[in-house]
Design a protein around this motif. Structure first.
Motif, PDB file in Angstrom:
ATOM      1  N   ILE A  49       2.510  -2.892  -6.508  1.00 13.04           N
ATOM      2  CA  ILE A  49       3.912  -3.287  -6.669  1.00 13.04           C
ATOM      3  C   ILE A  49       4.782  -2.144  -7.169  1.00 13.04           C
ATOM      4  N   TRP A  50       4.305  -1.376  -8.126  1.00 12.97           N
ATOM      5  CA  TRP A  50       5.115  -0.307  -8.712  1.00 12.97           C
ATOM      6  C   TRP A  50       5.504   0.722  -7.649  1.00 12.97           C
ATOM      7  N   GLU A  51       4.537   1.159  -6.836  1.00 14.34           N
ATOM      8  CA  GLU A  51       4.852   2.187  -5.852  1.00 14.34           C
ATOM      9  C   GLU A  51       5.724   1.629  -4.735  1.00 14.34           C
TER      10      GLU A  51
ATOM     11  N   VAL B 151      13.368  -1.475   4.322  1.00 12.84           N
ATOM     12  CA  VAL B 151      12.377  -1.073   3.330  1.00 12.84           C
ATOM     13  C   VAL B 151      12.163  -2.133   2.263  1.00 12.84           C
ATOM     14  N   GLU B 152      13.189  -2.908   1.937  1.00 10.21           N
ATOM     15  CA  GLU B 152      13.024  -3.949   0.918  1.00 10.21           C
ATOM     16  C   GLU B 152      11.971  -4.979   1.331  1.00 10.21           C
ATOM     17  N   THR B 153      11.885  -5.269   2.640  1.00  8.54           N
ATOM     18  CA  THR B 153      10.871  -6.222   3.094  1.00  8.54           C
ATOM     19  C   THR B 153       9.477  -5.642   2.907  1.00  8.54           C
ATOM     20  N   ALA B 154       9.343  -4.329   3.049  1.00  5.97           N
ATOM     21  CA  ALA B 154       8.044  -3.687   2.840  1.00  5.97           C
ATOM     22  C   ALA B 154       7.574  -3.880   1.407  1.00  5.97           C
ATOM     23  N   HIS B 155       8.497  -3.737   0.472  1.00  5.45           N
ATOM     24  CA  HIS B 155       8.155  -3.907  -0.941  1.00  5.45           C
ATOM     25  C   HIS B 155       7.884  -5.364  -1.282  1.00  5.45           C
TER      26      HIS B 155
ATOM     27  N   LEU C  76      -0.398  -3.488 -11.679  1.00  7.22           N
ATOM     28  CA  LEU C  76       0.865  -3.214 -11.001  1.00  7.22           C
ATOM     29  C   LEU C  76       0.925  -1.807 -10.432  1.00  7.22           C
ATOM     30  N   THR C  77       0.084  -0.911 -10.943  1.00  6.09           N
ATOM     31  CA  THR C  77       0.066   0.470 -10.465  1.00  6.09           C
ATOM     32  C   THR C  77      -1.387   0.934 -10.431  1.00  6.09           C
ATOM     33  N   ARG C  78      -1.602   2.224 -10.310  1.00  9.54           N
ATOM     34  CA  ARG C  78      -2.962   2.745 -10.272  1.00  9.54           C
ATOM     35  C   ARG C  78      -3.007   4.100 -10.952  1.00  9.54           C
TER      36      ARG C  78
END
Length: 445
Positions: free
Chosen positions: A140-142, A389-393, A431-433
Motif C-alpha cells: 500500500i505505501w509504495e 494511476v489512482e485505480t492502480a493504487h 503496509l511497506t517492506r
C-alpha cells in the motif's frame, strides 16, 4: 461513463495530493518523426507479450526496445518480433538504461509485482509515460508513492485493468448508477482459476543469461530457486500477492468502481492451503470481507484454485446486489441482469455485439485499453484515461488489505485518510517492506 469514473477517483483520492495541470497543446514533433511514439516493454515473459502485440496494433507506435533480466527470453522475443513484424527491436536487461534512453517516449511494465511501483516512479522521474500491469503496487505505501510520482512529474500513467475500457462494462456501471437494480449495497468478486500443484524444486544455480540481481530488485536477495522464476513468484509474499493480487485486481477494481467506494474501514479474511503440499506461501483458498459501515456497503471476495461451481454463470468476474435485482459481470466484457424475486432476465450486454438494450458496441480489451492510453499520451491529458494511476493504487490496495487481514488472522480497522491501520503496529508493518539497497522506493519521489 467518464463522469462516473472521475467521481470515483475524486471520492477516493487522499486530500492533499497535488495534481499539476497538464498543458492543453503539445508540440507536433514531441514524439519524433511523423508523431511516432517509441515504446519499450519491460518484462516480456507473460503479459509483456500482450503488451508488445497491443502497442504494435496502435497507429504510429513502434516498440523499439524489449527489456527483461533474462537474456534467453529476450532473444526469443526478438526472434518472434522479427518474424511477426519484419522489424528489428533492441534488447536491454537493465531497465535503468531504458529510462536513460531519450528516444523512448513510453514504457509498459509487465515485470513481477515487486518491481511495478519502483519502475513507475523511475519512469516518471525520467519523463516517460507509463502503462503498468495489475497490480500497480506490491504494498500500500509504495502504491501511494506511485501516485505522488505521476502527479509530481505530470506523467500519464495507465493501469492495466482493461475492463475499464470495455463498452459493455461501462454500460453496466451506467445502469447501476441509474438505479436499474436499485440501491447497490454489495459486490462480490470471483477468482476461480485452475491453479495446480507447483511442487518444490529446491535450490539450484542461477541459469546462464539471467541477471538474478536485477530480477530480485527491491526484494531481499534469496538463494535462487526455480520455484520463483518465471511465473510462480505470484505465490510467494516477497514478490507476488496471491491470486487476489493477481487475477483478482480486475475484480477488486470493479467491486470498488461499481459500488462507488474507496478503501474500507473494516477488513477480515480467512483461508489457507488445503490441496497441495507445495512451495506456495500464499493461500490457495481465500475469503475476504471489506466493510464500509459508514456507507452501508460491503464487498465480499472469493479465491478458489481448483474444482468449483460457477456463481451466476461466472467463474472470474463480479456480482452486484441491489434491492431490485443483481448484475453479473462475466470476465472482462459481458454482463447480465436478473430482476426481482423470480430472477427475471433483464438487460444484458457484451462487447462487439447486440444486447438486451439494443446497443451496438465496439471492442475494448487490451488493444482498446492501450488505445486509450496512447490517446491520452498524445494529448497529454490524464483526464481521459480509463484506468488512471489512482485505480492502480486503490484496487491493489484493496487486495493488500485482504492479504494483511489473512496474515494477521483477525479483523482489522483501517483509516483510508491516513492509509494506516487504527492503533495496530503489527498490521502497519505489512503496509511497506524492507527495500534492498539501491532499489528503495523513496519517501520523497
Amino acid at each position: 461513463m467518464k463522469s462516473s469514473r472521475r467521481s470515483f477517483i475524486k471520492k477516493t483520492a487522499v486530500a492533499g495530493t497535488g495534481v499539476i495541470a497538464a498543458p492543453t497543446i503539445v508540440s507536433a514533433n514531441v514524439f519524433g518523426a511523423n508523431d511516432r511514439i517509441n515504446a519499450a516493454v519491460l518484462g516480456v515473459n507473460g503479459r509483456g507479450k500482450s503488451h508488445i502485440k497491443s502497442l504494435m496494433a496502435q497507429d504510429n507506435v513502434r516498440v523499439a526496445t524489449l527489456c527483461d533480466p533474462d537474456m534467453n527470453i529476450l532473444k526469443e522475443r526478438q526472434k518472434s518480433f522479427k518474424e511477426t513484424y519484419d522489424k528489428k527491436v533492441s534488447l536491454e536487461q537493465d531497465l535503468r538504461r531504458v529510462f536513460d534512453d531519450k528516444d523512448i517516449d513510453v514504457v509498459s511494465i509487465a515485470s513481477p509485482n515487486h518491481w511495478h511501483a519502483l519502475s513507475v516512479i523511475w519512469a516518471c522521474q525520467a519523463g516517460k509515460d507509463v502503462y503498468v500491469e495489475k497490480p500497480g503496487s506490491h504494498n500500500i505505501w509504495e502504491g501511494r508513492k506511485m501516485v505522488e510520482a505521476a502527479n509530481k512529474y505530470d506523467r500519464i500513467v495507465q493501469h492495466g485493468v482493461q475492463l475499464r475500457s470495455s463498452p459493455a462494462i461501462n454500460e453496466a456501471i451506467g445502469l447501476m448508477r441509474d438505479g436499474y437494480i436499485g440501491r447497490v449495497y454489495m459486490s462480490r468478486g470471483l477468482v476461480f482459476r485452475w491453479r495446480p500443484d507447483i511442487g518444490d524444486k529446491g535450490l539450484s544455480q542461477v541459469p546462464e543469461g539471467l541477471d538474478y540481481d536485477l530480477w530480485t530488485g527491491p526484494a531481499q536477495k534469496e538463494p535462487f530457486t526455480q520455484n520463483l522464476v518465471h511465473y510462480n513468484w505470484h505465490w510467494h509474499w516477497d514478490y507476488g500477492n496471491g491470486d487476489v493480487g493477481n487475477q483478482g485486481i480486475h475484480e477488486t477494481d470493479l467491486c470498488m468502481w461499481g459500488l462507488d467506494v474507496g478503501l474500507p474501514t473494516q477488513i477480515t479474511a480467512m483461508g489457507g492451503k488445503f490441496l497441495w503440499n507445495d512451495s506456495k506461501e500464499t493461500p490457495e483458498v481465500l475469503t475476504s470481507v471489506y466493510n464500509y459501515p459508514e456507507e452501508n456497503k460491503i464487498i465480499q471476495f472469493e479465491v478458489r484454485p481448483w474444482c468449483t461451481n460457477a456463481e451466476g454463470g461466472a467463474t472470474v468476474g463480479n456480482i452486484f446486489y441491489g434491492d431490485k435485482g443483481i448484475l453479473v459481470v462475466d470476465g472482462y466484457d459481458k454482463y447480465t441482469t436478473y430482476l426481482g424475486k423470480d430472477r427475471t432476465p433483464g438487460k444484458s450486454g457484451e462487447d462487439g455485439g447486440e444486447s438486451g438494450t439494443g446497443m451496438d458496441r465496439g471492442n475494448g480489451g487490451t488493444d482498446g485499453h492501450f488505445a486509450n492510453f496512447i490517446e491520452a499520451v498524445r494529448k497529454h491529458d490524464k483526464s481521459i484515461l480509463n484506468g488512471p494511476v489512482e485505480t492502480a493504487h486503490l484496487s491493489s490496495g484493496l487486495a493488500h488489505l485482504g492479504n494483511i487481514a489473512y496474515r494477521t488472522g483477525r479483523v482489522l480497522n483501517f483509516d483510508p485518510k491516513t492509509e494506516r491501520f487504527v492503533n495496530d503496529a503489527e498490521a502497519d508493518k505489512y503496509l511497506t517492506r524492507d527495500y534492498r539497497e539501491g532499489f528503495e522506493v523513496p519517501e520523497n519521489v
